[in-house]
Design an enzyme around this catalytic site. Structure first.
Site, PDB file in Angstrom:
ATOM      1  N   ARG A 114       0.766  -1.169   0.307  1.00 17.20           N
ATOM      2  CA  ARG A 114      -0.053  -0.208   0.377  1.00 17.20           C
ATOM      3  C   ARG A 114       0.833   1.714   0.124  1.00 17.20           C
ATOM      4  O   ARG A 114       1.742   1.759   0.916  1.00 17.20           O
ATOM      5  CB  ARG A 114      -0.600  -0.160   0.857  1.00 17.20           C
ATOM      6  CG  ARG A 114      -1.503   1.369   1.951  1.00 17.20           C
ATOM      7  CD  ARG A 114      -3.348   1.308   2.399  1.00 17.20           C
ATOM      8  NE  ARG A 114      -3.950   0.407   1.476  1.00 17.20           N
ATOM      9  CZ  ARG A 114      -5.073   0.737   1.971  1.00 17.20           C
ATOM     10  NH1 ARG A 114      -5.138   1.285   2.926  1.00 17.20           N
ATOM     11  NH2 ARG A 114      -5.841   0.360   1.730  1.00 17.20           N
ATOM     12  N   HIS A 137      -7.207   0.608  -6.770  1.00 18.79           N
ATOM     13  CA  HIS A 137      -7.362  -0.067  -5.654  1.00 18.79           C
ATOM     14  C   HIS A 137      -8.212  -1.070  -6.297  1.00 18.79           C
ATOM     15  O   HIS A 137      -9.727  -1.364  -5.822  1.00 18.79           O
ATOM     16  CB  HIS A 137      -7.958   1.128  -4.354  1.00 18.79           C
ATOM     17  CG  HIS A 137      -8.008   0.411  -3.202  1.00 18.79           C
ATOM     18  ND1 HIS A 137      -7.785  -1.141  -2.459  1.00 18.79           N
ATOM     19  CD2 HIS A 137      -9.067   0.695  -2.246  1.00 18.79           C
ATOM     20  CE1 HIS A 137      -7.851  -0.878  -1.149  1.00 18.79           C
ATOM     21  NE2 HIS A 137      -8.654  -0.240  -1.427  1.00 18.79           N
ATOM     22  N   GLN A 146     -10.549  -3.527  -4.072  1.00 16.19           N
ATOM     23  CA  GLN A 146     -11.255  -3.370  -3.352  1.00 16.19           C
ATOM     24  C   GLN A 146     -12.475  -2.979  -4.100  1.00 16.19           C
ATOM     25  O   GLN A 146     -13.731  -4.266  -4.249  1.00 16.19           O
ATOM     26  CB  GLN A 146     -10.577  -1.322  -2.825  1.00 16.19           C
ATOM     27  CG  GLN A 146     -12.594  -1.319  -2.810  1.00 16.19           C
ATOM     28  CD  GLN A 146     -12.856  -1.744  -1.257  1.00 16.19           C
ATOM     29  OE1 GLN A 146     -12.051  -1.156  -0.304  1.00 16.19           O
ATOM     30  NE2 GLN A 146     -14.160  -2.130  -1.357  1.00 16.19           N
ATOM     31  N   ASP A 150     -16.793   7.295  -1.995  1.00 13.44           N
ATOM     32  CA  ASP A 150     -15.443   7.098  -1.107  1.00 13.44           C
ATOM     33  C   ASP A 150     -15.306   8.615  -0.800  1.00 13.44           C
ATOM     34  O   ASP A 150     -16.271   8.977  -0.757  1.00 13.44           O
ATOM     35  CB  ASP A 150     -14.811   6.737  -2.397  1.00 13.44           C
ATOM     36  CG  ASP A 150     -13.312   6.689  -1.833  1.00 13.44           C
ATOM     37  OD1 ASP A 150     -13.442   7.002  -0.597  1.00 13.44           O
ATOM     38  OD2 ASP A 150     -12.271   6.693  -2.688  1.00 13.44           O
ATOM     39  N   CYS A 166     -15.805   2.103  -0.135  1.00  9.54           N
ATOM     40  CA  CYS A 166     -15.209   1.273   0.494  1.00  9.54           C
ATOM     41  C   CYS A 166     -14.478   1.307   1.324  1.00  9.54           C
ATOM     42  O   CYS A 166     -13.696   0.035   2.375  1.00  9.54           O
ATOM     43  CB  CYS A 166     -13.763   1.640  -0.901  1.00  9.54           C
ATOM     44  SG  CYS A 166     -14.290   3.606  -0.366  1.00  9.54           S
ATOM     45  N   ARG A 178     -13.452  -8.710   1.398  1.00  5.10           N
ATOM     46  CA  ARG A 178     -12.592  -7.895   1.245  1.00  5.10           C
ATOM     47  C   ARG A 178     -11.682  -9.419   1.339  1.00  5.10           C
ATOM     48  O   ARG A 178     -11.072 -10.115   1.344  1.00  5.10           O
ATOM     49  CB  ARG A 178     -12.028  -6.920   2.208  1.00  5.10           C
ATOM     50  CG  ARG A 178     -12.010  -5.560   1.631  1.00  5.10           C
ATOM     51  CD  ARG A 178     -11.975  -4.828  -0.100  1.00  5.10           C
ATOM     52  NE  ARG A 178     -10.905  -4.998  -0.122  1.00  5.10           N
ATOM     53  CZ  ARG A 178     -10.194  -4.467   0.832  1.00  5.10           C
ATOM     54  NH1 ARG A 178     -10.240  -2.764   0.387  1.00  5.10           N
ATOM     55  NH2 ARG A 178      -8.655  -4.273   0.145  1.00  5.10           N
TER      56      ARG A 178
HETATM   57  N1   CP Z   1     -11.207  -0.199   1.894  1.00  5.34           N
HETATM   58  C1   CP Z   1     -10.217   0.039   2.433  1.00  5.34           C
HETATM   59  O1   CP Z   1      -9.393  -0.275   1.852  1.00  5.34           O
HETATM   60  O2   CP Z   1     -10.062   0.174   4.279  1.00  5.34           O
HETATM   61  P1   CP Z   1      -8.573   0.622   4.334  1.00  5.34           P
HETATM   62  O3   CP Z   1      -8.361   0.926   4.072  1.00  5.34           O
HETATM   63  O4   CP Z   1      -9.074   0.815   5.816  1.00  5.34           O
HETATM   64  O5   CP Z   1      -8.031  -0.958   3.622  1.00  5.34           O
HETATM   65  N1  NVA Z   2      -9.897   7.554  -1.468  1.00  7.68           N
HETATM   66  C1  NVA Z   2      -9.138   6.384  -0.313  1.00  7.68           C
HETATM   67  C2  NVA Z   2      -9.892   4.910  -0.544  1.00  7.68           C
HETATM   68  C3  NVA Z   2      -9.658   4.679   0.839  1.00  7.68           C
HETATM   69  C4  NVA Z   2      -9.569   3.103   0.997  1.00  7.68           C
HETATM   70  C5  NVA Z   2      -8.417   6.252   0.133  1.00  7.68           C
HETATM   71  O1  NVA Z   2      -7.310   7.125  -0.784  1.00  7.68           O
HETATM   72  O2  NVA Z   2      -7.994   7.580   1.211  1.00  7.68           O
END
Ligand code: CP
Ligand code: NVA
Length: 643
Positions: free
Chosen positions: A407, A434, A437, A526, A566, A594
């Site tokens: 990540r 992502h 997701q 989101d 998400c 997930r």
């Molecule tokens: N939706 C999602 O990716 O959640 P987190 O940021 O908690 O991993």
């Molecule tokens: N767009 C959001 C998604 C979180 C899962 C972020 O990047 O923070």
């Protein structure tokens, strides 16, 4: 007694996803070898194919001749003649072929299946021009009355299937002028499977499958097969069988299996169990697109001793096909019903530059449930590209790990990591996309009965990473994707262009969330300020204030529309409590899924077992080479092989 009945129950329930998946599809089975000559095997085969038919699978059988042609020829005192190492079929030999294959052998199979309740009808290629053939002269040799398939009367076979019968076909073909030809049963089965667009093609052999050094090769791709042929590992009669399999795959058949007909119920075990049996033959591109070239290949191929040059990453959704997505969802179903450990002995390292609840925990729990180990590294400890170059981190981490889950902020860093890692890399979110997701979201939409080509997904909010993965999904799965975002927060034009070029879906960028929400099947949102954009929070709150999923917007959508997010959610900003907690909301199913989908992603990219699904991994390289597979295949068919 309790454990036994429990395990029976488990066996039965674990078959359910397969029954659901294969109902109404067509399986072509090339029947031959010991399964055709040994009495108890003959009976169990008849019962197995009857069971398949009874649960709604369309079964078509193409059979060889067993020993019948040889036996009759011997009784009649006929001598075999060979040309270029292959048997010549003269008029008299052809007569014995027709008498046995289209006669006694065919009728015996039909009788056995009908006694089991399978409604079989015996046919040969001459019936209603089922197999149109022409003379086959490989390398200019005249083999007499040996034919090759020109076309198959698929329409008629389908009519027979629709009328409730199981066609049992003897591989004899006929030319336009009425000349009858003897046709190799493997090639006939492959041609029939292609013409029917069958889901699966099975070759029943007398070996476990393709064996290398006495070990079964669970999954074989064309590149690997051609390599093994070149090395003399796959030889003799196995060559045309493998080539017939790839021909079938290139022409619409989804998967081909070489299984041991000499082992009772191997057919059922292959179809209805997670592990499967035998060798499954798949197209190269089936595992999340083409493999990524790597520089730091540390895993060597024991055949050549050379480093393996490829692996499969999941950096974004552009590497996936619609079939991959469907396969992944099927594998998710399967893994929910088994306690298989395809990651046993595997280690996955997670490296996260941003916070996470769902992604981190679902990966860690999923890896443990699949039998693997994991280690979480936050960036502070690693200093990716800071304390050490991205390339060096990739080299080191992949020398300890079978997979890296990352990540990161910068998508370019993720790609650098993948380029220099010898292990597959999975995108666990970057500023750009992502993918994991959206794969779980598709599964959630399917779980709620809303997944259908043309479904309308309204994305309300920031044209950021999550929206980008939706756009990439729209280049895979046909949908109407309506994105409502304020000016300045539209998605990346390059990603839009990519998806629009694919022509798969209708994708529009709108200013007005109400137009996007109109009759939508899914209302998705989101956060307004993503991780790393905290300083822009105030500006964004202003820009996005009209881009909120709430009960007013829900009224415009389809009455059963799903509300999706998400998560994490900022209640009162991009989504209201009443929307998030409404009966239409599936946000917590998304979160749970997930885990399930993550496991399928990991099993696909890393799984060591032959996962019985079209998305199975082709990562089982490294088999040592010694010719072991038996010659019994050569002996199994009486028809002449076109090698
Ligand atoms: N939706 C999602 O990716 O959640 P987190 O940021 O908690 O991993
Ligand atoms: N767009 C959001 C998604 C979180 C899962 C972020 O990047 O923070």
């Amino acid at each position: 007694m309790a454990p036994i009945s429990q395990s029976k129950e488990e066996i039965l329930t674990s078959a359910l996803p397969y029954i659901q998946r294969y109902e109404g599809t067509t399986f072509v089975i090339k029947y031959g070898g010991a399964a055709m000559t040994e009495a108890t095997l003959k009976e169990s085969f008849a019962k197995d194919v009857t069971l398949l038919k009874k649960i709604g699978i369309n079964v078509v059988i193409v059979h060889g001749g067993g020993n019948a042609v040889t036996d009759l020829s011997a009784k009649l005192g006929m001598e075999s003649r060979f040309v270029g190492g292959q048997r010549y079929t003269d008029e008299a030999t052809l007569n014995t072929v027709v008498m046995t294959l289209a006669g006694s052998v065919n009728k015996e199979i039909v009788g056995l299946i009908n006694r089991a309740g399978g409604n079989a009808v015996g046919l040969c290629g001459i019936d209603n021009n089922l197999i149109s053939a022409k003379k086959y002269s490989p390398k200019g040799y005249d083999l007499g009355l040996v034919g090759q398939v020109e076309s198959v009367n698929a329409e008629w076979i389908n009519k027979l299937i629709a009328s409730g019968v199981m066609p049992v076909i003897a591989p004899v073909g006929v030319s336009e002028s009425g000349e009858v030809y003897n046709i190799n049963a493997d090639l006939a089965a492959s041609a029939i499977a292609q013409a029917l667009g069958s889901e699966k093609l099975f070759f029943l052999t007398d070996t476990e499958g393709v064996l290398v050094n006495g070990e079964l090769v669970p999954t074989l791709t064309n590149a690997r097969a051609q390599q093994l042929i070149k090395q003399g590992v796959i030889t003799g009669g196995m060559i045309p069988k493998v080539n017939a399999a790839f021909d079938a795959l290139a022409n619409g058949v989804k998967k081909v299996h070489l299984i041991n007909g000499a082992a009772k119920h191997s057919l059922l075990l292959e179809i209805f169990t997670h592990e499967g049996v035998g060798t499954q033959i798949i197209r190269e591109e089936k595992v999340f697109g083409n493999p990524t070239k790597t520089i730091a290949a540390s895993h060597s191929d024991s055949v050549t001793g050379a480093p393996t040059a490829s692996k499969h990453d999941l950096l974004d959704l552009t590497v996936m096909t619609k079939q991959d997505v469907e396969d992944l969802m099927h594998l998710t179903d399967v893994l929910k019903h088994t306690d298989a450990k395809p990651l046993s002995g595997k280690h996955v390292t997670l490296i996260f530059q941003k916070p996470s609840l769902r992604t981190r925990v679902s990966f860690e729990v999923g890896i443990a449930q699949l039998g693997g180990t994991s280690l979480y590294l936050s960036n502070e400890g690693v200093g990716l590209g800071d304390r050490e170059s991205v390339a060096d981190v990739a080299r080191v981490l992949s020398s300890y790990s079978d997979c890296i889950v990352a990540r990161l902020f910068d998508d370019g860093v993720l790609r650098g990591l993948a380029e220099h890692s010898s292990a597959p890399v999975i995108n666990a979110l970057t500023d750009r996309s992502h993918p994991c997701q959206i794969l779980a979201d598709m599964y959630t939409i399917r779980q709620h009965g809303k997944l259908a080509p043309g479904m309308k997904v309204a994305f309300i909010g920031d044209g950021n990473n999550v929206a980008h993965s939706w756009i990439e999904m729209a280049a895979i799965y046909p949908m109407h994707l309506a994105i409502a975002a304020p000016a300045g927060y539209h998605p990346d034009p390059a990603i839009m262009e990519y998806a629009l070029k694919s022509g798969i879906s209708t994708i529009e960028i709108l200013d007005d969330p109400r137009i996007a929400a109109d009759n939508a099947d899914v209302l998705y949102t989101d956060v307004w300020a993503s991780m790393g954009q905290e300083e822009e929070k105030a500006v964004r709150q202003k820009a996005f204030k009209n881009y909120q999923v709430n009960s007013q917007l829900l009224k415009l959508a389809h009455p059963n529309a799903l509300i999706m997010h998400c998560l994490p959610a900022h209640r009162g900003e991009e989504i209201t409590d009443d929307a998030m907690d409404s009966p239409n909301s599936v946000v917590f199913d998304q979160a749970e899924n997930r885990l399930h989908v993550q496991k399928a992603i990991l099993a696909t990219l890393l799984g060591d077992v032959s996962v019985n699904t079209p998305a199975a991994s082709d990562l089982q390289t490294g088999d040592a080479v010694t010719e072991q597979h038996s010659l019994s295949y050569e002996q199994e068919s009486e028809t002449i092989r076109h090698s």
